[in-house]
Design a protein around this motif. Structure first.
Motif, short mmCIF file in Angstrom:
data_model
loop_
_atom_site.label_atom_id
_atom_site.label_comp_id
_atom_site.label_asym_id
_atom_site.label_seq_id
_atom_site.Cartn_x
_atom_site.Cartn_y
_atom_site.Cartn_z
N HIS A 60 0.75 -1.16 -0.03
CA HIS A 60 0.32 -0.07 -0.02
C HIS A 60 0.82 1.24 -0.01
CE1 HIS A 60 -3.85 2.48 0.51
NE2 HIS A 60 -2.31 3.11 1.27
N MET A 61 0.64 2.20 -0.60
CA MET A 61 1.13 3.32 -1.17
C MET A 61 0.50 4.56 -1.25
SD MET A 61 4.55 4.45 -3.95
CE MET A 61 4.61 3.22 -3.91
N GLU A 62 1.21 5.83 -0.67
CA GLU A 62 -0.09 6.76 -0.41
C GLU A 62 1.31 8.63 -1.09
OE1 GLU A 62 -1.17 7.41 3.83
OE2 GLU A 62 -2.30 5.66 2.87
N PHE A 87 4.25 3.92 2.26
CA PHE A 87 4.45 2.43 2.36
C PHE A 87 4.24 1.88 3.41
CE2 PHE A 87 9.07 2.74 2.10
CZ PHE A 87 9.21 1.44 2.38
N ARG A 88 3.98 0.84 3.15
CA ARG A 88 3.54 -0.84 3.65
C ARG A 88 3.09 -1.71 3.46
NH1 ARG A 88 -1.64 1.05 5.45
NH2 ARG A 88 -3.25 -0.06 5.12
N VAL A 98 6.30 -4.14 7.00
CA VAL A 98 7.09 -3.24 7.16
C VAL A 98 6.46 -1.86 6.75
CG1 VAL A 98 9.48 -2.84 5.73
CG2 VAL A 98 8.65 -4.74 5.93
N GLU A 99 7.15 -0.81 7.26
CA GLU A 99 6.77 0.25 6.72
C GLU A 99 7.84 1.74 6.55
OE1 GLU A 99 3.01 1.56 9.50
OE2 GLU A 99 4.36 -0.27 10.54
N GLY A 100 7.19 1.89 5.71
CA GLY A 100 8.48 3.46 6.25
C GLY A 100 8.01 4.32 4.99
#
Length: 170
Positions: A60-62, A87-88, A98-100
């Motif tokens: 998932h990305m914003e 993102f995650r 994993v998130e960033g």
């Protein structure tokens, strides 16, 4: 071994399953939602602007801006910009995502490389790694980071949570 290299090694411990998740997610369709879109079939570039949301499998990305590059009918590269890009993704078999985030994200699919620029951080569970620049070679499970975007003089920061006996990493 220098302190800097030890910190990079710690990030590798936090991200071991990312490659497996990317492989399984690649077989899923990509869904993109945005306020505006332009697709140029001749060049293979699609541009999305405004409240961009991308989903593919567990990814998932914003972002504010997303460019999707295709070559020979295959996804080649994703470039995203935002304040920030978030993102995650859930690695296969992991209990935590994993998130960033970063101001710029460049994912070179054909090279299996992820580049984060500008106030970048990556986290899984309580383990976190941050710097101005983070480059991740997915196949080699190799991370390079810098506190400055030009690669010199800056500092990176890592937080590594202690593991209890018998506890599995996320």
């Amino acid at each position: 071994m220098s302190r800097h290299l030890k910190l990079l090694g710690c990030l590798l411990l936090a991200l071991p399953g990312l490659a497996a998740a990317l492989e399984s997610d690649r077989r899923q369709p990509i869904h993109v939602r945005a306020d505006w879109a332009e697709m140029d079939n001749r060049s293979g570039v699609s541009t999305y602007r405004g409240n961009v949301v991308l989903d593919q499998g567990t990814l998932h990305m914003e972002a504010d801006l997303l460019k999707v590059y295709r070559s020979n009918d295959e996804l080649d590269r994703l470039e995203a910009e935002g304040r920030p890009v978030r993102f995650r993704q859930r690695p296969e078999g992991a209990t935590a995502d994993v998130e960033g985030e970063a101001l710029r994200l460049d994912y070179r699919v054909s090279e299996d490389r992820l580049h984060l620029r500008g106030a970048a951080w990556v986290q899984q569970g309580g383990d976190r790694f941050s710097g101005e620049r983070i480059d991740y070679d997915i196949v080699q499970s190799r991370v390079q980071a810098s506190g400055q975007d030009n690669g010199g003089g800056g500092r990176v920061h890592a937080v590594i949570q202690p593991r209890t006996e018998g506890e599995k990493k996320p």
